[in-house]
Design a protein around this motif. Structure first.
Motif, PDB file in Angstrom:
ATOM      1  N   ARG A 243     -33.554  23.031  10.907  1.00  0.00           N
ATOM      2  CA  ARG A 243     -33.787  21.764  10.214  1.00  0.00           C
ATOM      3  C   ARG A 243     -34.994  21.099  10.851  1.00  0.00           C
ATOM      4  O   ARG A 243     -35.149  21.117  12.068  1.00  0.00           O
ATOM      5  CB  ARG A 243     -32.561  20.853  10.319  1.00  0.00           C
ATOM      6  CG  ARG A 243     -31.325  21.357   9.587  1.00  0.00           C
ATOM      7  CD  ARG A 243     -30.155  20.414   9.808  1.00  0.00           C
ATOM      8  NE  ARG A 243     -28.951  20.807   9.079  1.00  0.00           N
ATOM      9  CZ  ARG A 243     -28.026  21.628   9.546  1.00  0.00           C
ATOM     10  NH1 ARG A 243     -28.178  22.174  10.743  1.00  0.00           N
ATOM     11  NH2 ARG A 243     -26.951  21.911   8.830  1.00  0.00           N
ATOM     12  N   LEU A 244     -35.813  20.484  10.019  1.00  0.00           N
ATOM     13  CA  LEU A 244     -37.016  19.796  10.457  1.00  0.00           C
ATOM     14  C   LEU A 244     -37.035  18.411   9.836  1.00  0.00           C
ATOM     15  O   LEU A 244     -36.901  18.278   8.621  1.00  0.00           O
ATOM     16  CB  LEU A 244     -38.251  20.593  10.019  1.00  0.00           C
ATOM     17  CG  LEU A 244     -39.623  19.987  10.304  1.00  0.00           C
ATOM     18  CD1 LEU A 244     -39.935  20.045  11.802  1.00  0.00           C
ATOM     19  CD2 LEU A 244     -40.712  20.705   9.504  1.00  0.00           C
ATOM     20  N   PHE A 245     -37.188  17.362  10.658  1.00  0.00           N
ATOM     21  CA  PHE A 245     -37.154  16.000  10.131  1.00  0.00           C
ATOM     22  C   PHE A 245     -37.889  15.050  11.068  1.00  0.00           C
ATOM     23  O   PHE A 245     -38.036  15.327  12.269  1.00  0.00           O
ATOM     24  CB  PHE A 245     -35.705  15.529   9.934  1.00  0.00           C
ATOM     25  CG  PHE A 245     -34.808  15.736  11.125  1.00  0.00           C
ATOM     26  CD1 PHE A 245     -34.724  14.807  12.145  1.00  0.00           C
ATOM     27  CD2 PHE A 245     -34.043  16.895  11.226  1.00  0.00           C
ATOM     28  CE1 PHE A 245     -33.901  15.004  13.236  1.00  0.00           C
ATOM     29  CE2 PHE A 245     -33.215  17.113  12.326  1.00  0.00           C
ATOM     30  CZ  PHE A 245     -33.145  16.165  13.333  1.00  0.00           C
ATOM     31  N   PRO A 246     -38.351  13.909  10.554  1.00  0.00           N
ATOM     32  CA  PRO A 246     -39.054  12.946  11.403  1.00  0.00           C
ATOM     33  C   PRO A 246     -38.100  12.260  12.378  1.00  0.00           C
ATOM     34  O   PRO A 246     -36.992  11.861  12.006  1.00  0.00           O
ATOM     35  CB  PRO A 246     -39.625  11.925  10.399  1.00  0.00           C
ATOM     36  CG  PRO A 246     -39.573  12.609   9.065  1.00  0.00           C
ATOM     37  CD  PRO A 246     -38.387  13.516   9.129  1.00  0.00           C
ATOM     38  N   ILE A 247     -38.537  12.096  13.608  1.00  0.00           N
ATOM     39  CA  ILE A 247     -37.726  11.402  14.600  1.00  0.00           C
ATOM     40  C   ILE A 247     -37.423   9.981  14.144  1.00  0.00           C
ATOM     41  O   ILE A 247     -36.306   9.486  14.319  1.00  0.00           O
ATOM     42  CB  ILE A 247     -38.436  11.410  15.968  1.00  0.00           C
ATOM     43  CG1 ILE A 247     -38.359  12.816  16.573  1.00  0.00           C
ATOM     44  CG2 ILE A 247     -37.826  10.381  16.929  1.00  0.00           C
ATOM     45  CD1 ILE A 247     -39.093  12.961  17.891  1.00  0.00           C
ATOM     46  N   ALA A 248     -38.399   9.307  13.570  1.00  0.00           N
ATOM     47  CA  ALA A 248     -38.209   7.913  13.153  1.00  0.00           C
ATOM     48  C   ALA A 248     -37.072   7.778  12.145  1.00  0.00           C
ATOM     49  O   ALA A 248     -36.259   6.849  12.230  1.00  0.00           O
ATOM     50  CB  ALA A 248     -39.504   7.356  12.573  1.00  0.00           C
TER      51      ALA A 248
END
Length: 262
Positions: A243-248
């Motif tokens: 899974r890849l996602f923005p930390i914010a």
């Protein structure tokens, strides 16, 4: 043609590009080498693939935790109580150059020891980074701020960094810890560890920080995925579910979720 269970630097890089890892971006990776399948070159090939995809302007970050460097009363399982003070008196002081990471996998340790790697100086929850923004992102990690505003994690958020879960679940998502610092009235506790002072002398310190708890992160992550699935890219690297996602986005969702569920 290699199968999904036989991976190379090139096949891993291709899968990471397909997943959407941003070239020139900042990427925080939590990983499991064994989940990928058989990798020709092992952890070296995986780090090479990550750097290939990020390119010369990208920065790779990993959590280089040192969990044994803590009060023995909090080890699992704890040693005999009669040993505790002797352990406090004898544990080697954290040295960012030589203290190995622990319980975060061989890919992380490969990054930590890679030529040019920069490591933050927290004696328990350091991060390590490679790339042009490494020194900037790793600077100023206060001992009494594991994952809060004076940690690399907050700097990663401000830098627009992404989290990649490479063969591991949401329970490993350090971005959720950042939200723990933003809950009004967050509880604190005393932490202890061995450090080196400015003169290189080893000493034991104790300090107050937010009481960290990742016990519900898997549930939090499942709800995050259901509610904000549009910001999460999913795919396979070899046999590893990713899974890849923005930390914010992860931190913002976790802040609301933790306030409601804790």
């Amino acid at each position: 043609m290699p199968s999904a269970r036989f991976q190379t630097r090139q096949t891993i890089a291709a899968a990471l590009r397909a997943l959407g890892v941003p070239r020139g971006g900042v990427l925080l990776v939590h990983s499991s080498l064994s989940s990928i399948g058989w990798v020709s070159g092992g952890s070296v090939a995986v780090v090479q693939a990550l750097l290939d995809v990020l390119g010369p302007d990208g920065t790779l970050v990993v959590p280089s935790l040192t969990t044994p460097n803590r009060d023995p009363s909090r080890w699992d399982p704890p040693p005999p109580e009669s040993w505790w003070q002797d352990i406090r008196d004898s544990l080697p002081g954290f040295d960012p150059a030589i203290t190995p990471s622990s319980n975060v996998g061989v890919i992380t340790e490969q990054v930590r020891t890679w030529p040019g790697a920069v490591r933050s100086v927290h004696p328990q929850t350091s991060f390590a980074a490679l790339g042009p923004r490494a020194a900037e992102l790793m600077a100023g990690h206060r001992p009494d701020c594991h994952y809060g505003e004076e940690s690399p994690l907050a700097r990663l958020e401000k830098a627009g960094a992404w989290t990649l879960l490479l063969g591991v679940g949401f329970c490993r998502t350090t971005a959720f810890h950042l939200a723990e610092y933003r809950i009004p009235g967050a509880g604190t506790r005393t932490y202890g560890c061995a450090v080196l002072d400015a003169d290189g002398e080893r000493r034991w310190i104790e300090y107050q920080d937010v009481s960290l708890d990742d016990g519900d992160f898997a549930l939090l992550g499942a709800d995050f995925e259901r509610a904000a699935g549009h910001v999460i890219a999913r795919g396979l690297v070899g046999t590893a579910s990713c899974r890849l996602f923005p930390i914010a986005d992860a931190a913002a969702y976790a802040e609301k979720w933790l306030a409601a569920h804790r």
